[in-house]
Design a protein around this motif. Structure first.
Motif, PDB file in Angstrom:
ATOM      1  N   LEU A  58       0.709  -1.359   0.099  1.00  0.00           N
ATOM      2  CA  LEU A  58      -0.265  -0.045  -0.155  1.00  0.00           C
ATOM      3  C   LEU A  58       1.192   1.029  -0.179  1.00  0.00           C
ATOM      4  O   LEU A  58       0.510   1.909  -0.858  1.00  0.00           O
ATOM      5  CB  LEU A  58      -0.585  -0.475   1.081  1.00  0.00           C
ATOM      6  CG  LEU A  58      -1.479   1.057   1.587  1.00  0.00           C
ATOM      7  CD1 LEU A  58      -2.273   1.815   0.386  1.00  0.00           C
ATOM      8  CD2 LEU A  58      -2.268   1.228   2.659  1.00  0.00           C
ATOM      9  N   ALA A  59       1.887   1.267   1.084  1.00  0.00           N
ATOM     10  CA  ALA A  59       2.833   2.662   1.133  1.00  0.00           C
ATOM     11  C   ALA A  59       3.259   2.761  -0.732  1.00  0.00           C
ATOM     12  O   ALA A  59       3.564   4.155  -0.394  1.00  0.00           O
ATOM     13  CB  ALA A  59       3.904   2.426   2.625  1.00  0.00           C
ATOM     14  N   ASP A  60       3.797   1.702  -0.785  1.00  0.00           N
ATOM     15  CA  ASP A  60       4.818   1.709  -1.945  1.00  0.00           C
ATOM     16  C   ASP A  60       3.802   2.242  -3.386  1.00  0.00           C
ATOM     17  O   ASP A  60       4.338   3.347  -3.742  1.00  0.00           O
ATOM     18  CB  ASP A  60       5.418   0.464  -2.235  1.00  0.00           C
ATOM     19  CG  ASP A  60       6.836  -0.100  -1.665  1.00  0.00           C
ATOM     20  OD1 ASP A  60       6.970   1.169  -0.632  1.00  0.00           O
ATOM     21  OD2 ASP A  60       7.042  -1.065  -1.339  1.00  0.00           O
ATOM     22  N   ALA A  61       2.647   1.957  -3.524  1.00  0.00           N
ATOM     23  CA  ALA A  61       1.482   2.763  -4.602  1.00  0.00           C
ATOM     24  C   ALA A  61       1.878   3.662  -4.479  1.00  0.00           C
ATOM     25  O   ALA A  61       1.178   4.097  -5.304  1.00  0.00           O
ATOM     26  CB  ALA A  61       0.626   0.971  -4.345  1.00  0.00           C
ATOM     27  N   ALA A  63       4.725  21.095   9.740  1.00  0.00           N
ATOM     28  CA  ALA A  63       5.162  21.416   7.929  1.00  0.00           C
ATOM     29  C   ALA A  63       5.064  20.118   7.343  1.00  0.00           C
ATOM     30  O   ALA A  63       4.561  19.720   6.230  1.00  0.00           O
ATOM     31  CB  ALA A  63       6.258  22.286   7.555  1.00  0.00           C
ATOM     32  N   GLU A  64       6.082  18.851   7.819  1.00  0.00           N
ATOM     33  CA  GLU A  64       6.706  18.174   7.371  1.00  0.00           C
ATOM     34  C   GLU A  64       5.378  16.943   7.065  1.00  0.00           C
ATOM     35  O   GLU A  64       5.184  15.863   6.196  1.00  0.00           O
ATOM     36  CB  GLU A  64       7.571  17.216   7.754  1.00  0.00           C
ATOM     37  CG  GLU A  64       9.202  17.886   7.779  1.00  0.00           C
ATOM     38  CD  GLU A  64      10.584  17.595   8.490  1.00  0.00           C
ATOM     39  OE1 GLU A  64      10.063  16.701   9.617  1.00  0.00           O
ATOM     40  OE2 GLU A  64      11.336  17.458   8.059  1.00  0.00           O
ATOM     41  N   ARG A  86       5.812  11.373   3.869  1.00  0.00           N
ATOM     42  CA  ARG A  86       6.001  11.334   4.955  1.00  0.00           C
ATOM     43  C   ARG A  86       5.667   9.751   5.697  1.00  0.00           C
ATOM     44  O   ARG A  86       5.718   8.959   6.344  1.00  0.00           O
ATOM     45  CB  ARG A  86       6.469  12.266   5.751  1.00  0.00           C
ATOM     46  CG  ARG A  86       6.050  12.614   7.638  1.00  0.00           C
ATOM     47  CD  ARG A  86       6.989  14.009   7.807  1.00  0.00           C
ATOM     48  NE  ARG A  86       7.317  13.971   9.432  1.00  0.00           N
ATOM     49  CZ  ARG A  86       7.135  13.588  10.623  1.00  0.00           C
ATOM     50  NH1 ARG A  86       5.710  14.019  10.483  1.00  0.00           N
ATOM     51  NH2 ARG A  86       7.438  13.596  12.263  1.00  0.00           N
ATOM     52  N   THR A  87       4.379  10.444   6.032  1.00  0.00           N
ATOM     53  CA  THR A  87       3.480   9.372   6.564  1.00  0.00           C
ATOM     54  C   THR A  87       3.439   8.287   6.164  1.00  0.00           C
ATOM     55  O   THR A  87       3.378   7.221   6.541  1.00  0.00           O
ATOM     56  CB  THR A  87       1.992   9.638   6.805  1.00  0.00           C
ATOM     57  OG1 THR A  87       1.862  11.322   6.422  1.00  0.00           O
ATOM     58  CG2 THR A  87       0.442   8.874   7.248  1.00  0.00           C
ATOM     59  N   LEU A  88       3.557   7.847   4.736  1.00  0.00           N
ATOM     60  CA  LEU A  88       3.568   6.650   3.906  1.00  0.00           C
ATOM     61  C   LEU A  88       5.464   5.993   4.423  1.00  0.00           C
ATOM     62  O   LEU A  88       4.626   4.590   4.406  1.00  0.00           O
ATOM     63  CB  LEU A  88       3.181   6.779   2.371  1.00  0.00           C
ATOM     64  CG  LEU A  88       2.169   7.553   1.833  1.00  0.00           C
ATOM     65  CD1 LEU A  88       2.645   7.489   0.587  1.00  0.00           C
ATOM     66  CD2 LEU A  88       1.076   6.179   2.121  1.00  0.00           C
TER      67      LEU A  88
END
Length: 259
Positions: free
Chosen positions: A29-32, A132-133, A139-141
């Motif tokens: 999921l994160a990579d996609a 900001a980040e 960042r979340t992924l």
């Protein structure tokens, strides 16, 4: 980047025209979603942060690139409107007109850093940088990739739009020391030692670009003995819209003296 695209292609292989293939684990999921974010190039965003009695709202635009995210936003995090720009991993804050007598040369901008020696950096450098980040979905992924576990997923709607909704948990011990703005690091360390997790909900559009994420950090707040909720909600729209984010001209950047 190439690896993420391969993962995305493999995950989508064999999906039907009626229902897009949902991802089966947090890493895929994160990579996609990361690949889709980069392909989307830019977006507008809003963010709401709640931590007990503290509430803030921000709006902005972001440009996504493999070399890093650039964004500009306005937030009421410090109690009044504050403009921030994050460019080339450097964070700049626009000083209110009535406080520019505290900036060298009366300049309108200052650079803020968690390691800075100026008064603003020492008091708010870490929080403003995190504020900001955390509007960068990448960042979340990245946190999902290293510390997330996928619990459920569904095809649903967010407003009038079709979306994929993923519910995850994030392992604080794997997350490390990075904290969203306003939450104490000692509470995070205590919870991480207990193997605690926090919930994360992520909504993706049919192109797998983030449209909303909600990170529930109430367990971190409650570990300090406080009551109430702690939650970050970010929404993304206008994917591919023109976005220009430049650092302030060097001649407009001074140093906050605090005097």
């Amino acid at each position: 980047m190439a690896g993420a695209v391969v993962v995305l292609a493999a995950a989508l292989a064999g999906c039907s025209d009626d229902e897009p293939q949902r991802f089966a684990d947090a890493r895929t999921l994160a990579d996609a979603a990361t690949a889709a974010t980069l392909a989307g190039r830019s977006a507008e965003f809003t963010t709401d942060v709640t931590a007990g009695t503290f509430v803030s709202h921000g709006t902005g635009q972001a440009r996504f690139d493999p070399s890093g995210t650039a964004l500009k936003m306005t937030t009421d995090y410090v109690g009044e409107p504050l403009e921030l720009r994050l460019v080339n991993r450097a964070l700049y804050a626009k000083v209110p007109a009535d406080a520019r007598d505290q900036v060298t040369g009366g300049k309108p901008w200052v650079q803020v850093s968690p390691e800075g020696n100026d008064p603003l950096s020492q008091v708010l450098g870490g929080s403003l940088t995190q504020l900001a980040e955390q509007n960068d979905p990448g960042r979340t992924l990245a946190q999902v990739r290293t510390a997330g576990t996928l619990t459920t997923s569904e095809q649903t709607r967010l407003g009038d739009a079709p979306v994929e909704h993923y519910r995850l948990t994030v392992d604080l011990a794997k997350l490390g020391s990075e904290l969203p703005a306003g939450l104490p690091a000692d509470a995070m360390a205590q919870l991480a030692g207990r193997g605690a997790t926090v919930p994360l909900d992520l909504w993706l559009d049919p192109q797998h670009r983030p449209v909303q994420l909600v990170l529930d950090l109430s367990p971190v707040l409650q570990a300090t003995g406080e009551t109430g909720d702690a939650r970050i909600t970010a929404r993304y729209s206008g994917w591919g819209s023109p976005v220009t984010v430049d650092p302030p001209p060097a001649a407009d950047v001074g140093t906050l003296t605090g005097r």
